[in-house]
Design a protein around this motif. Sequence first.
Motif, short mmCIF file in Angstrom:
data_model
loop_
_atom_site.label_atom_id
_atom_site.label_comp_id
_atom_site.label_asym_id
_atom_site.label_seq_id
_atom_site.Cartn_x
_atom_site.Cartn_y
_atom_site.Cartn_z
N ASN A 55 0.84 -1.20 0.00
CA ASN A 55 0.00 0.00 0.00
C ASN A 55 0.87 1.25 0.00
O ASN A 55 0.59 2.20 -0.73
CB ASN A 55 -0.94 -0.02 1.21
N ALA A 56 1.94 1.26 0.82
CA ALA A 56 2.83 2.43 0.86
C ALA A 56 3.56 2.61 -0.46
O ALA A 56 3.69 3.74 -0.96
CB ALA A 56 3.83 2.27 2.01
N ALA A 59 1.06 3.87 -3.00
CA ALA A 59 0.74 5.28 -2.75
C ALA A 59 1.83 6.18 -3.31
O ALA A 59 1.55 7.22 -3.91
CB ALA A 59 0.57 5.52 -1.26
N ARG A 60 3.06 5.79 -3.11
CA ARG A 60 4.17 6.61 -3.60
C ARG A 60 4.23 6.60 -5.14
O ARG A 60 4.53 7.61 -5.76
CB ARG A 60 5.49 6.11 -3.01
N PRO A 68 -5.34 11.63 -4.01
CA PRO A 68 -5.42 10.90 -2.75
C PRO A 68 -6.83 10.37 -2.45
O PRO A 68 -6.99 9.27 -1.92
CB PRO A 68 -4.99 11.92 -1.70
N LEU A 71 -7.50 7.19 -4.43
CA LEU A 71 -6.85 6.05 -3.79
C LEU A 71 -7.63 5.60 -2.55
O LEU A 71 -7.77 4.41 -2.29
CB LEU A 71 -5.41 6.40 -3.41
N THR A 72 -8.14 6.56 -1.81
CA THR A 72 -8.94 6.22 -0.63
C THR A 72 -10.20 5.47 -1.04
O THR A 72 -10.57 4.46 -0.42
CB THR A 72 -9.31 7.50 0.15
N ARG A 75 -9.27 1.96 -2.07
CA ARG A 75 -8.95 1.13 -0.90
C ARG A 75 -10.22 0.75 -0.14
O ARG A 75 -10.36 -0.37 0.34
CB ARG A 75 -7.99 1.89 0.00
N ASN A 117 -6.60 7.58 5.54
CA ASN A 117 -6.12 7.32 4.19
C ASN A 117 -5.89 8.60 3.39
O ASN A 117 -4.92 8.68 2.63
CB ASN A 117 -7.07 6.39 3.45
N TYR A 121 -2.18 9.34 1.95
CA TYR A 121 -1.87 9.53 0.54
C TYR A 121 -1.40 10.96 0.25
O TYR A 121 -0.61 11.18 -0.65
CB TYR A 121 -3.06 9.15 -0.34
N ALA A 124 2.17 11.00 0.99
CA ALA A 124 2.97 10.32 -0.03
C ALA A 124 3.48 11.31 -1.07
O ALA A 124 4.48 11.02 -1.74
CB ALA A 124 2.15 9.22 -0.69
N HIS A 125 2.83 12.45 -1.21
CA HIS A 125 3.28 13.46 -2.17
C HIS A 125 4.55 14.16 -1.69
O HIS A 125 5.22 14.82 -2.48
CB HIS A 125 2.18 14.50 -2.41
#
Length: 133
Positions: A55-56, A59-60, A68, A71-72, A75, A117, A121, A124-125
């Motif tokens: 997941n990490a 996300a990256r 984001p 992605l949430t 998920r 989440n 995310y 992650a930016h």
Amino acid sequence: MRAGDLREWPVAPGLLRSRPCLHPPPAATRGAFWRSLYQRPALLLIVTTLIWGSNAVAARMAVGHVSPMMLTTARWSIACMALWFVARQQVAQHLPALRGRWTYLALMGTSGFTAFNALFYAAAHHTTAVNLR
């Protein structure tokens, strides 16, 4: 299956029941699979860790391609489908107790899961996948 383990599996009415079946019906196989899986907690913990770690990384990798909140939402959808397949019988058993508190459960689940989440995310930016653990 060994030769001594041959058993008759239930069949639909009208079909011959005199001959043993070498292959169990899919439902019996599915139940045996889940029972054997639950007897291996180390395997389940490894799979959980792999899912969480991927997941990490995902996300990256998605930075600049997917928002984001998208992605949430993805998920959420995957988690709801997984829970549906794994826990639907247990939820059905406890449904009378859950009905009285459904608004509270929905509010806490939605706000907690979505807030975590979305922030995850968004972070992650600004950092590497190693820092997202």
